[in-house]
Write a protein that holds these residues in place. Structure first.
Motif, short mmCIF file in Angstrom:
data_model
loop_
_atom_site.label_atom_id
_atom_site.label_comp_id
_atom_site.label_asym_id
_atom_site.label_seq_id
_atom_site.Cartn_x
_atom_site.Cartn_y
_atom_site.Cartn_z
N THR A 1 33.09 -25.73 13.26
CA THR A 1 33.78 -26.25 12.24
C THR A 1 35.29 -26.22 12.48
OG1 THR A 1 31.95 -25.45 10.65
CG2 THR A 1 33.94 -26.22 9.64
N VAL A 2 35.96 -27.23 12.15
CA VAL A 2 37.40 -27.10 12.39
C VAL A 2 37.99 -27.42 10.81
CG1 VAL A 2 37.54 -28.25 14.68
CG2 VAL A 2 37.38 -29.88 12.93
N GLU A 3 39.09 -26.59 10.71
CA GLU A 3 39.62 -26.77 9.43
C GLU A 3 41.02 -27.82 9.56
OE1 GLU A 3 40.98 -23.23 7.77
OE2 GLU A 3 38.91 -22.12 8.47
N LYS A 4 40.97 -28.63 8.56
CA LYS A 4 42.27 -29.60 8.23
C LYS A 4 43.51 -28.95 8.10
CE LYS A 4 39.18 -33.08 6.86
NZ LYS A 4 38.65 -34.10 5.80
N ALA B 1 34.17 -31.06 9.83
CA ALA B 1 35.66 -30.82 9.43
C ALA B 1 35.67 -30.57 8.16
CB ALA B 1 36.25 -32.15 9.89
N TYR C 1 43.72 -30.35 11.68
CA TYR C 1 43.40 -29.81 13.03
C TYR C 1 43.96 -30.43 14.26
CZ TYR C 1 40.38 -33.77 11.47
OH TYR C 1 39.90 -35.13 11.02
N SER C 2 43.91 -29.73 15.13
CA SER C 2 44.72 -30.12 16.50
C SER C 2 43.75 -30.68 17.43
CB SER C 2 45.52 -28.88 16.93
OG SER C 2 44.52 -27.90 17.48
N ALA D 1 35.76 -27.37 19.59
CA ALA D 1 34.46 -27.42 18.68
C ALA D 1 33.60 -28.63 19.22
CB ALA D 1 34.87 -27.63 17.17
N ALA E 1 41.78 -27.76 19.06
CA ALA E 1 40.68 -27.38 17.95
C ALA E 1 39.38 -28.25 18.13
CB ALA E 1 41.25 -27.11 16.50
N LEU E 2 39.90 -29.57 18.01
CA LEU E 2 38.56 -30.30 18.14
C LEU E 2 37.98 -30.58 19.39
CD1 LEU E 2 40.29 -33.60 16.41
CD2 LEU E 2 38.32 -32.49 15.64
#
Length: 121
Positions: A98-101, A81, A103-104, A111, A107-108
């Protein structure tokens, strides 16, 4: 992806983000262990096993890549993250989901699903 019953290690140094992440995943049935730094994460890895981990790239100004290597060495799938937008990971970690903050949940879950699928082979 159904996360009910999964034990997830969450490594996040920002308390508000960590608690929100923990609440989000717990509300969908995951068991979570939240730690705020690399030393605590290493301690938990030595004490317990996890189905997957979500690890902040930057923990109090320190990159978490050595910790990521340790997590992967245990056979645990993981997701990075980051709050920094696009991040270039070291070559051997470049394919880590990789998730970008901010995040939903979607998305999590995507991933985590990818990390677990990639780990399975």
């Amino acid at each position: 992806m159904n996360i009910e019953g999964l034990h997830l290690l969450l490594v996040e140094d920002e308390a508000i983000i960590g608690f929100a992440l923990e609440d989000l995943l717990s509300a969908h049935g995951a068991r979570t262990t939240l730690v705020a730094n690399i030393a605590s994460a290493r301690q938990r890895l030595a004490q317990d096993s996890f189905d997957a981990a979500i690890v902040d790239v930057n923990l109090n100004g320190e990159f978490s890549y050595p910790l990521a290597d340790e997590i992967r060495a245990t056979g645990c799938p993981m997701v990075f993250a980051t709050g920094y937008g696009y991040v270039t990971h070291p070559d051997h970690l470049i394919d880590t989901p990789t998730v970008e903050k901010p995040y939903s949940l979607d998305a999590l879950l995507a991933a985590l699903s990818r990390a677990m699928r990639d780990h399975a082979g």
